[in-house]
Design an enzyme around this catalytic site. Structure first.
Site, PDB file in Angstrom:
ATOM      1  N   ASP A  23     -27.079  38.507  47.036  1.00  0.00           N
ATOM      2  CA  ASP A  23     -28.072  38.223  48.071  1.00  0.00           C
ATOM      3  C   ASP A  23     -27.529  38.622  49.442  1.00  0.00           C
ATOM      4  O   ASP A  23     -28.213  39.290  50.225  1.00  0.00           O
ATOM      5  CB  ASP A  23     -28.418  36.733  48.038  1.00  0.00           C
ATOM      6  CG  ASP A  23     -29.338  36.316  49.168  1.00  0.00           C
ATOM      7  OD1 ASP A  23     -30.444  36.881  49.281  1.00  0.00           O
ATOM      8  OD2 ASP A  23     -28.952  35.422  49.944  1.00  0.00           O
ATOM      9  N   ALA A  24     -26.302  38.239  49.715  1.00  0.00           N
ATOM     10  CA  ALA A  24     -25.687  38.561  51.010  1.00  0.00           C
ATOM     11  C   ALA A  24     -25.484  40.062  51.173  1.00  0.00           C
ATOM     12  O   ALA A  24     -25.760  40.627  52.238  1.00  0.00           O
ATOM     13  CB  ALA A  24     -24.354  37.831  51.148  1.00  0.00           C
TER      14      ALA A  24
END
EC number: 3.1.26.-
Length: 143
Positions: A23-24
């Site tokens: 996600d990051a």
């Protein structure tokens, strides 16, 4: 460029841990892409990035790429691990199935990042951003 030590046994991490880092990573790639395109107003950046990184968009990207036979057998196995991971929380703004597919997509991004498969990660992100911004795969743009 940022350098990270290898995480021991990253292949053994559960799908949610992979999705956490994925996600990051995806967020950074998308934000970089938008800045490179000349977007500088915070509101524009937020709106445009949200269209690409939302759970719904990620699920659509995943389905599109699967229909194109984009993923290797190894990547499909990682996607399955991510999709089957149980978070124990109720997703906001989307249904459970969409959330699971977006988690699968993020898990694959995390896996490629942690395994230092940078070329494949860049290829996947480029396809995802292209689809997320135009709804078409890169090589279809020329037709």
């Amino acid at each position: 460029m940022l350098e990270f030590d290898t995480i021991k046994d990253s292949k053994q991490l559960n799908g949610l841990a992979l999705a956490y880092i994925g996600d990051a990573i995806f967020e950074v790639y998308v934000r970089h892409h938008l800045l490179k395109q000349g977007f500088t107003k915070p509101n524009d950046l937020h709106k445009k990035s949200s269209r690409i990184v939302s759970a719904k968009s990620q699920a659509e990207i995943l389905f599109f790429l699967q229909n194109q036979s984009f993923f290797t057998e190894e990547e499909e196995a990682v996607l399955k691990r991510g999709r089957n991971a149980k978070s124990g929380t109720t997703p906001k703004n989307t249904d459970v199935q969409t959330y699971r597919y977006s988690t699968a997509f993020e898990a694959l991004l995390g896996y490629l990042f942690l395994e230092k498969k940078e070329e494949r990660l860049s290829q996947l992100v480029a396809e995802a951003i292209q689809f997320g911004t135009s709804g078409r795969k890169t090589n279809e743009s020329a037709t």
